[in-house]
Design a protein around this motif. Structure first.
Motif, short mmCIF file in Angstrom:
data_model
loop_
_atom_site.label_atom_id
_atom_site.label_comp_id
_atom_site.label_asym_id
_atom_site.label_seq_id
_atom_site.Cartn_x
_atom_site.Cartn_y
_atom_site.Cartn_z
N ALA A 58 1.32 -7.76 3.51
CA ALA A 58 0.29 -7.61 4.22
C ALA A 58 -0.02 -6.40 3.86
O ALA A 58 -0.23 -5.74 2.65
N GLU A 59 -1.43 -6.01 4.40
CA GLU A 59 -1.87 -4.72 4.41
C GLU A 59 -2.60 -3.94 5.50
O GLU A 59 -2.52 -4.29 6.53
N ASN A 60 -2.76 -2.40 5.48
CA ASN A 60 -2.62 -1.59 5.91
C ASN A 60 -1.75 -1.94 7.28
O ASN A 60 -2.86 -2.21 8.43
N LEU A 80 7.76 -1.58 3.18
CA LEU A 80 6.44 -0.93 2.81
C LEU A 80 6.28 -0.31 1.57
O LEU A 80 6.88 0.69 0.99
N LYS A 81 4.93 -0.33 0.80
CA LYS A 81 4.56 0.71 -0.54
C LYS A 81 4.44 1.19 -0.28
O LYS A 81 2.94 1.77 0.72
N ASP A 82 4.60 2.79 -0.78
CA ASP A 82 3.82 4.13 -0.67
C ASP A 82 3.05 4.48 0.76
O ASP A 82 2.43 4.48 1.53
N ALA A 127 1.28 2.47 5.54
CA ALA A 127 1.25 1.47 4.01
C ALA A 127 -0.15 1.39 4.21
O ALA A 127 -0.14 0.15 4.48
N LYS A 128 -0.68 1.21 2.89
CA LYS A 128 -1.39 0.55 2.33
C LYS A 128 -0.91 -1.30 2.68
O LYS A 128 -1.78 -2.12 2.25
N GLU A 129 -0.01 -1.71 1.72
CA GLU A 129 0.59 -2.83 2.13
C GLU A 129 1.64 -2.84 2.27
O GLU A 129 3.10 -1.87 1.64
#
Length: 360
Positions: free
Chosen positions: A172-174, A207-209, A193-195
């Motif tokens: 998933a994104e955004n 979730l990354k970053d 998270a951006k992705e």
């Protein structure tokens, strides 16, 4: 049950069954030519044509049951009226409401049977019918990806907002997750998270970053390279609903689909209208019996022709009113359940009015 009740009930059931068989026969014959054409064109085999016709019967039974009850009621009571039996019973002190008691109760039982057919046999038969006709399964696979996906979590007061999600890869994104309080009217925490990716083995979102914001005060977010919490475990499949025709679902399946569509922010109006009709339309047989029994209570020469004309006019009048309010419900002007019951209430009030008029 008294002798007179058995006599009236027997005549009513006989008239109802004859009317039902006649109406079902008319509808089947009207479809038979189309089936023959399909067979001659090679679209159906002989076996498939038989199954196709059989799968049409539940829908026909549901549609013609009110007409059969109406015509059966008119035939039964008008026959008694023409033989002066109604007048004789009234003269002996039996009220018209008491005379029609058992036909009304039988009509209620018929409504119960129609309700069962409408909820169990009809959805299955329609799926099979469409499958034979289109050579395709009605319930198609859901899309793999979805943009701007929304989902209310099942394990707490939180919602997901996904810019893009792939239900098969779990990517998933955004991503934005909003935690709310128990009343669902105040933001307690926001996670962005951006992705991210769904871990199918651990059944949790990773979730990354990620940035974690406190919903109660404006402050610098807490940053985490990988963020995960056990409660955020809603599977990617839940973000993307299947394309299902409401009429092919049972009441239980309709309710489940409505919950799933609401959880992803989809439009449930069509499903709610179908659910409302499932509860309201089967009782048309019971409600319309009041009209048939009361309108046939007076002897009129040439009653057979009049009975047939009345049954067709009143029956199709009900369908027109019902379809009109269904259209208003689909377009959002009426609550689907209210729209489904308004025709029943209108015809019930009119029927009871004529029953009281028939006492004199």
């Amino acid at each position: 049950m008294k002798i007179i009740d058995r006599y009236i009930s027997k005549n009513f059931i006989k008239s109802f069954l004859l009317s039902l068989i006649a109406f079902v026969g008319i509808f089947l014959v009207s479809q038979l030519f189309k089936v023959i054409r399909y067979v001659s064109d090679g679209r159906f085999s002989a076996d498939e044509s038989i199954i196709y016709i059989l799968t049409m019967i539940p829908k026909i039974l549901i549609d013609v049951a009110p007409l059969a009850v109406l015509l059966g009621s008119l035939m039964t009571i008008s026959s008694m009226a023409s033989n002066l039996e109604i007048i004789s019973l009234k003269t002996s002190g039996i009220s018209f409401k008491r005379i029609i008691l058992f036909p009304v109760l039988i009509s209620l039982i018929i409504s119960g049977v129609v309700f069962y057919i409408n909820d169990s046999l009809y959805p299955y038969a329609l799926r099979k019918n469409r499958e034979i006709k289109s050579r395709d399964v009605i319930v198609r696979e859901a899309p793999t990806e979805k943009n701007n996906a929304f989902l209310r979590g099942e394990n707490g007061n939180y919602i997901y907002l996904m810019g893009k999600i792939n239900r098969k890869s779990g990517f998933a994104e955004n991503i934005e997750i909003i935690d709310l309080n128990s009343k669902f009217d105040k933001v307690e925490r926001i996670i962005t998270a951006k992705e991210g990716r769904y871990n199918f083995s651990k059944k949790v979102w990773m979730l990354k970053d990620a940035n974690i914001y406190d919903g109660e005060k404006i402050s610098k977010p807490i940053e985490k390279e990988i963020f995960t919490e056990e409660r955020y475990n809603d599977e990617p499949d839940k973000f993307i609903t299947q394309n299902v025709e409401p009429r092919t679902l049972t009441i239980k399946e309709l309710k489940k689909s409505i919950r799933e569509i609401k959880s992803v922010g989809g439009d449930t109006r069509e499903f709610l209208v179908e659910l409302g009709n499932r509860y309201s339309f089967p009782f048309a047989s019971f409600i319309i019996s009041f009209l048939g029994l009361s309108l046939g209570s007076r002897y009129v020469r040439g009653a057979s022709a009049i009975n047939l004309a009345l049954s067709v006019a009143l029956g199709y009048g009900y369908y027109i009113v019902q379809a009109s309010f269904e259209a208003l419900s689909i377009n959002g002007f009426l609550n689907p359940f209210i729209g489904g019951w308004i025709p029943n209430i209108i015809f019930l009030v009119v029927g009871i009015y004529f029953v009281y008029r028939s006492e004199y």
